[in-house]
Design a protein around this motif. Sequence first.
Motif, mmCIF file in Angstrom:
data_model
loop_
_atom_site.group_PDB
_atom_site.id
_atom_site.type_symbol
_atom_site.label_atom_id
_atom_site.label_comp_id
_atom_site.label_asym_id
_atom_site.label_seq_id
_atom_site.Cartn_x
_atom_site.Cartn_y
_atom_site.Cartn_z
ATOM 1 N N HIS A 50 0.851 -1.175 0.000
ATOM 2 C CA HIS A 50 0.000 0.000 0.000
ATOM 3 C C HIS A 50 0.899 1.241 0.000
ATOM 4 C CE1 HIS A 50 -2.782 -3.137 1.013
ATOM 5 N NE2 HIS A 50 -2.189 -3.343 2.178
ATOM 6 N N ARG A 52 1.527 5.429 0.624
ATOM 7 C CA ARG A 52 1.041 6.576 1.388
ATOM 8 C C ARG A 52 1.977 7.761 1.199
ATOM 9 N NH1 ARG A 52 -0.347 5.452 7.500
ATOM 10 N NH2 ARG A 52 1.913 5.207 7.672
ATOM 11 N N HIS A 67 -7.527 3.158 -4.606
ATOM 12 C CA HIS A 67 -6.957 1.807 -4.665
ATOM 13 C C HIS A 67 -6.514 1.513 -6.090
ATOM 14 C CE1 HIS A 67 -10.463 -0.158 -6.690
ATOM 15 N NE2 HIS A 67 -11.172 0.726 -6.013
ATOM 16 N N LEU A 120 -3.614 7.926 0.560
ATOM 17 C CA LEU A 120 -3.449 6.494 0.804
ATOM 18 C C LEU A 120 -4.039 5.730 -0.370
ATOM 19 C CD1 LEU A 120 -2.597 4.157 2.654
ATOM 20 C CD2 LEU A 120 -4.855 4.307 3.735
ATOM 21 N N ASN A 122 -4.453 1.864 -1.666
ATOM 22 C CA ASN A 122 -4.262 0.485 -1.218
ATOM 23 C C ASN A 122 -4.393 -0.526 -2.346
ATOM 24 O OD1 ASN A 122 -7.015 -0.002 -1.554
ATOM 25 N ND2 ASN A 122 -7.495 0.108 0.614
ATOM 26 N N GLU A 125 -8.815 -3.146 -2.050
ATOM 27 C CA GLU A 125 -10.152 -2.628 -1.782
ATOM 28 C C GLU A 125 -11.227 -3.489 -2.413
ATOM 29 O OE1 GLU A 125 -13.861 -0.403 -2.297
ATOM 30 O OE2 GLU A 125 -12.568 -1.213 -3.866
ATOM 31 N N SER A 129 -10.581 -4.977 1.439
ATOM 32 C CA SER A 129 -9.435 -4.402 2.169
ATOM 33 C C SER A 129 -8.993 -5.238 3.369
ATOM 34 C CB SER A 129 -9.770 -2.971 2.633
ATOM 35 O OG SER A 129 -10.157 -2.165 1.552
ATOM 36 N N THR A 131 -6.092 -6.575 4.126
ATOM 37 C CA THR A 131 -4.783 -6.233 4.690
ATOM 38 C C THR A 131 -4.610 -4.729 4.896
ATOM 39 O OG1 THR A 131 -3.589 -5.975 2.578
ATOM 40 C CG2 THR A 131 -3.800 -8.214 3.459
ATOM 41 N N SER A 132 -5.518 -3.932 4.367
ATOM 42 C CA SER A 132 -5.372 -2.478 4.480
ATOM 43 C C SER A 132 -6.467 -1.821 5.295
ATOM 44 C CB SER A 132 -5.338 -1.837 3.088
ATOM 45 O OG SER A 132 -6.586 -1.999 2.431
ATOM 46 N N LEU A 135 -5.268 -0.060 8.296
ATOM 47 C CA LEU A 135 -4.472 1.101 7.891
ATOM 48 C C LEU A 135 -5.379 2.263 7.485
ATOM 49 C CD1 LEU A 135 -1.658 2.282 7.213
ATOM 50 C CD2 LEU A 135 -1.890 1.228 4.944
ATOM 51 N N ASP A 307 -13.882 1.894 0.884
ATOM 52 C CA ASP A 307 -13.115 2.257 2.078
ATOM 53 C C ASP A 307 -13.695 3.479 2.764
ATOM 54 O OD1 ASP A 307 -11.226 0.190 2.121
ATOM 55 O OD2 ASP A 307 -9.995 1.179 0.603
#
Length: 387
Positions: A50, A52, A67, A120, A122, A125, A129, A131-132, A135, A307
Amino acid sequence: MLADLETLVTCETPSADLAALATGAEVTAEVGTRLLGVPPERITVGGRTHLRWDFGDAPARVLLLGHYDTVWPIGTLDRIPWSVTGGVVRGPGCFDMKAGLVMIFHALAALPDRAGITVLVNADEEIGSPTSGALVEESALGRTAALVLEPGADGGALKIARKGVSRHTVEVHGRAAHAGLEPERGINALVEAAHQVRVIAALADPGAGTTVTPTMMSAGSAGNTVPALARVEIDVRAATVAEQLRVETALAGLRPDTPGASLRASTGVSIPPLERAASAGLFDLARRVAADQGIELRGVAVGGGSDGNRTAAAGTPTLDGLGAVGGGAHADDEHVVVAELPGRTALLVALLSELLHELRGGTSGTTKSAPGFVSAGPGEDGGRPAR
């Protein structure tokens, strides 16, 4: 913008392909770095990277979300190649949501002062999401605004409410037996699952806007064996947390119809709804900013999640659907209207300028069109740009 969009679209990034995502992360980072002048922080979780960007020494107050993963498998470009014909872009992921990423990068490149903004992007999505998500929620905490560059709804309407999304699994446990010699000794998990599918589907409540959709079922180990195990996957969309909990409780309380069978329900992804109250203030501001540019914005509620649901659940005012105008998300006719890209990006620049101005102690006022962008020409809706 079209050149950058082509770069992103022609780099295929299906959510399930970690190697393709790794390449996509680098390509996305390169486009962003070239336009923004600084590289992103790379945050790798579960094999997914991801990206940022944090700008300036000022407290981070505005979060821009996007994403780079798509629903399209590798090889889709062979069937649906990148093209720009008749003012329309086509290609897998162009609308959902690589055009939104291009808009973020170009909008920030045109913004004189980015201090207080975080971007951000990722990599998962489209699959909820996994793993994100944490975050996203962490990045949203304490923000004054979260702006989500998912594509707009029909005609470019902003998404001021989204249903919550829950994914559940119901496992049916039976007993295996030879299907030809002694099927009566078995407990058929598939038959029980077929019964439960009808019960599960009946949990929907159209009046409340709640959909409960059995989407996948699997069972059995061999063609001549009574199935001992079956699984049913369920997609639930609800406008309120109360409805999400009602369905989850009902699934946990399912009772078997077949003697000897047992059931076990579990919840995978569960994302709360983005309710209208979370977007109301930002939508009013966006409409005022758009009106200064001669644009009439609409807002609609939609069934799909994003998200933005997570940022709203974190208590952050959230406005979604600020991305491209077009259509066909997740379908073969996915497309972006080229003429809308500059004006839509100028709107994002103006909205960011207004938010940062207010946060730095200024007073809200008329917002001019951002330099370097020109509003789209008249559309078909009464002579106004199609929004």
